[in-house]
Design an enzyme around this catalytic site. Structure first.
Site, PDB file in Angstrom:
ATOM      1  N   TRP A  15      14.163  63.128 -63.292  1.00  0.00           N
ATOM      2  CA  TRP A  15      13.697  64.510 -63.128  1.00  0.00           C
ATOM      3  C   TRP A  15      13.021  64.620 -61.772  1.00  0.00           C
ATOM      4  O   TRP A  15      12.316  63.711 -61.343  1.00  0.00           O
ATOM      5  CB  TRP A  15      12.726  64.865 -64.254  1.00  0.00           C
ATOM      6  N   THR A  16      13.202  65.749 -61.089  1.00  0.00           N
ATOM      7  CA  THR A  16      12.841  65.786 -59.663  1.00  0.00           C
ATOM      8  C   THR A  16      11.709  66.744 -59.319  1.00  0.00           C
ATOM      9  O   THR A  16      11.596  67.173 -58.186  1.00  0.00           O
ATOM     10  CB  THR A  16      14.080  66.119 -58.813  1.00  0.00           C
ATOM     11  N   GLU A  17      10.836  67.077 -60.282  1.00  0.00           N
ATOM     12  CA  GLU A  17       9.691  67.911 -59.929  1.00  0.00           C
ATOM     13  C   GLU A  17       8.949  67.337 -58.717  1.00  0.00           C
ATOM     14  O   GLU A  17       8.537  68.077 -57.823  1.00  0.00           O
ATOM     15  CB  GLU A  17       8.718  68.014 -61.115  1.00  0.00           C
ATOM     16  N   ASP A  61      11.543  58.906 -63.289  1.00  0.00           N
ATOM     17  CA  ASP A  61      10.650  59.723 -62.468  1.00  0.00           C
ATOM     18  C   ASP A  61       9.192  59.345 -62.713  1.00  0.00           C
ATOM     19  O   ASP A  61       8.299  59.819 -62.006  1.00  0.00           O
ATOM     20  CB  ASP A  61      10.847  61.209 -62.768  1.00  0.00           C
ATOM     21  N   TYR A  87      12.920  56.875 -68.227  1.00  0.00           N
ATOM     22  CA  TYR A  87      12.533  57.999 -67.370  1.00  0.00           C
ATOM     23  C   TYR A  87      12.052  57.462 -66.027  1.00  0.00           C
ATOM     24  O   TYR A  87      10.887  57.102 -65.863  1.00  0.00           O
ATOM     25  CB  TYR A  87      11.465  58.852 -68.065  1.00  0.00           C
ATOM     26  N   ASP A 131      16.378  71.252 -75.250  1.00  0.00           N
ATOM     27  CA  ASP A 131      15.054  70.639 -75.326  1.00  0.00           C
ATOM     28  C   ASP A 131      13.942  71.643 -75.041  1.00  0.00           C
ATOM     29  O   ASP A 131      14.146  72.649 -74.370  1.00  0.00           O
ATOM     30  CB  ASP A 131      14.959  69.481 -74.328  1.00  0.00           C
ATOM     31  N   GLU A 132      12.760  71.342 -75.541  1.00  0.00           N
ATOM     32  CA  GLU A 132      11.522  72.054 -75.219  1.00  0.00           C
ATOM     33  C   GLU A 132      11.687  73.575 -75.253  1.00  0.00           C
ATOM     34  O   GLU A 132      11.294  74.284 -74.327  1.00  0.00           O
ATOM     35  CB  GLU A 132      11.007  71.589 -73.852  1.00  0.00           C
TER      36      GLU A 132
END
Length: 628
Positions: free
Chosen positions: A484-486, A440, A438, A346-347
């Protein structure tokens, strides 16, 4: 003696009340038929299994029941009254490998399944039939009664997953084990373990030691992820961690005992800054980079496109990259017995590829005109490496770009479009669109939730349908939630973000499509708030908060209020006073007068406040016109 009788009468009343309560099961079984009576769990209750393959489930159930009750329960082979776990002699075609039948009567409980996985899921349902105190880690007192019921149950989808990102913030193996325990209780069977990214490399690769010596550690930074300052030359790198091979084996075995398969992710060719910090020669520029601590290292343009300020992609024209990946996937494949390895995809920013002479030469050799097509070449090379290890490749939906063989499995995250295209091209698909899965994302009003760039309420997660119209269901393996854990530095906050949306998605992936009903789900959800409290599991109560939407009409600002939870009353003020149950009650859109108005809103149920206070200035309301 009098006190003893009073206690017995109270216990009897509690038992009768429990028997009269509707069953609060998540996910909702395929078929539930309640019957009169209850089965009383006592210190003399026997737990038996009819075949050796059922022993592990019986032992675990005995342990789970003994801890809060204080009863010295154990499991033994054989048949009899009490709690009986039976594996079928002839497979029941309706149940499949994960289904079960549960029969509870005053005489006992019988769980029948084709496979140990079915016994395990039947045991999870049995635990939910008991009072919430069964979730306690310490001995407690309750009416340990199971309502009489006949249940037939089996999952709609075979892939029921949650992705846990441990790159942005490292979670200890004990944290991961607890997370597995929580998801297994709700019949999730796949942990997608996101082990590598720009912000940390979390898995030991013995043949490439710098991946963890360098790539697992970064400078210490506080504050909002994405706005932090760059590392400075010579600055210490104390923050991070990684899992050794022994750690991985321990966690994999722990998950297997709970019928959870772990799918590891090694994210390539983009999201590779931690790998390049260790081995910069694998990039196009060969420039030294640091493991990123959460700095703004890319410019995002709002339409899904972006430009990297720092190189984070592997060089697809360098054969040493494929030698590197062969070493990585050799060790990963040996550690994870499941059929899949997730390779990301991805990305991937291709700006550095476009400027690299080696990449340009490769494009000429391949007779391709667009640099984007190099990703197709790269991913097909990676797939051959993965297949050579005896594994199947799975990746995010970008792996479709540039072409990929049909035996690659696609995880559709950019909405459902990629999943539809993949299924129509003959790929197996796991549906995990950001618009529904998602977890998050914000789950309540942005003014009272930790900030992130998008919102997803529990009711919308619950509304998700994984099989799009016009798609052959045989290609849809199932779905998963992605964490996702940002912005998630602790397990406690991971729990807060996972639940109740994880419970909603558990029902989406397990229960029949026709069983879904948000109004009927909410009371069951609330019962599981109580169970989570007893278990010490964190969760969000945002479903009780007001939802505030604004619009512009005839030059005036108009406010509309609602709540996810049916039956709540919404009280508000616009006169700089605090709202309560005697403030104006919302009944229709509010046209705000001119002036420096501040809106305050709170929700009530049965005359008591239940939601959080939301406060919005006129400017804040103006900015959200048409947005929420």
């Amino acid at each position: 003696m009098k006190r003893h009788y009073v206690w017995l009468i109270g216990l009897l009343i509690s038992t009768i009340a429990q028997a009269q309560q509707p069953l609060a099961l998540i996910p909702q079984p395929v078929s539930v038929q309640t019957q009169p009576g209850t089965f009383a769990l006592t210190r003399s209750t026997a737990i038996r299994y009819n075949k050796p393959a059922g022993q592990a489930v019986a032992d675990r159930l005995a342990s789970q029941l003994s801890r809060p009750t204080g009863f010295p329960l154990g499991a033994k082979a054989g048949s009899g009254s009490g709690i009986q776990l039976n594996l079928t002699d002839t497979p029941d075609a309706q149940l499949g490998p994960e289904g079960y039948r549960l029969s509870a009567s005053p005489k006992g409980v019988v769980i029948t399944a084709n496979q140990p996985a079915g016994l395990f899921y039947g045991a999870q349902t049995l635990l939910q039939l008991l009072p919430k105190e069964i979730e306690s880690a310490a001995v407690t007192r309750a009416s340990w009664a199971v309502p009489a019921v006949q249940i037939t149950d089996y999952p709609r989808f075979g892939w029921r997953g949650i992705m846990l990102d441990v790159s942005r913030h490292f979670f200890s193996k004990d944290d991961v084990k607890r997370y597995i325990d929580e998801m297994a209780r709700y019949k999730f069977n796949t942990l997608h373990w996101h082990l590598t990214d720009d912000n940390g490399w979390r898995i030991e690769i013995k043949s490439l030691p710098k991946l963890t010596e360098v790539g697992a550690w970064r400078v210490a930074r506080a504050g909002h992820f994405g706005d932090r300052t760059d590392p400075q030359p010579g600055e210490p790198v104390p923050y991070g961690g990684f899992y050794t091979h022994d750690d991985i084996r321990e966690v994999v075995a722990y998950a297997q005992a709970r019928n959870v398969t772990i799918v590891p992710e090694i994210d390539v060719p983009g999201h590779s800054m931690a790998a390049l910090a260790a081995y910069p020669e694998l990039s196009c520029t060969k420039a030294a980079v640091s493991v990123n601590p959460g700095t703004p290292f890319a410019d995002w343009y709002g339409n899904g496109t972006f430009k990297m300020k720092v190189e984070n992609t592997l060089n697809p024209s360098d054969e040493k990259v494929y030698e590197f990946l062969d070493k990585v996937f050799t060790e990963v494949a040996a550690l994870f017995p499941n059929p899949y390895i997730h390779v990301g995809g991805d990305e991937c920013y291709k700006g550095y590829w476009a400027q690299d002479p080696g990449c340009q030469a490769l494009m000429k050799k391949l007779n391709i005109r667009h640099v984007e097509d190099l990703q197709g070449y790269f991913m097909n090379r990676v797939m051959k490496i993965v297949q050579a290890k005896g594994k199947k490749m799975i990746g995010w939906d970008e792996i479709l770009e540039g072409g990929i063989a049909s035996d690659a499995t696609v995880m559709s995250w950019r909405g459902i479009k990629g999943g539809i295209e993949a299924a129509q091209a003959g790929h197996n698909v796991v549906m995990t669109p950001s618009t529904f899965a998602y977890i998050d994302y914000l789950q309540g009003d942005p003014t009272i939730e930790p900030p992130i760039y998008a919102s997803l309420r529990a009711s919308k997660s619950y509304s998700f349908e994984p099989v799009p119209d016009g798609v052959d269901p045989k290609f849809i393996l199932g779905g998963q939630a992605n964490l996702w854990t940002e912005q998630i530095p602790t397990l406690r906050h991971a729990e807060y973000m996972t639940y109740p949306r994880g419970w909603a998605l558990a029902e989406v992936y397990w229960s029949p499509k026709t069983a879904k009903d948000w109004a009927g789900f909410v009371p069951r959800l609330e019962a599981h708030f109580d169970r989570a409290d007893a278990a010490g599991v964190n969760y969000s109560r945002a479903i009780y908060d007001a939802i505030v939407r604004t619009s512009q009409k005839d030059g005036k600002l108009v406010v509309e209020l609602e709540s996810e939870t049916p039956g709540l009353d919404l009280y508000y003020t616009i006169d700089d006073t605090m709202p309560d149950g005697r403030s104006p009650k919302y009944s229709q859109p509010i046209t705000l007068p001119d002036g420096p108005i501040t809106l305050r809103v709170i929700t009530y149920r049965a005359g008591k406040p239940i939601g959080r206070l939301i406060t919005l200035t006129r400017d804040a309301m103006q900015k959200r016109v048409g947005r929420f």
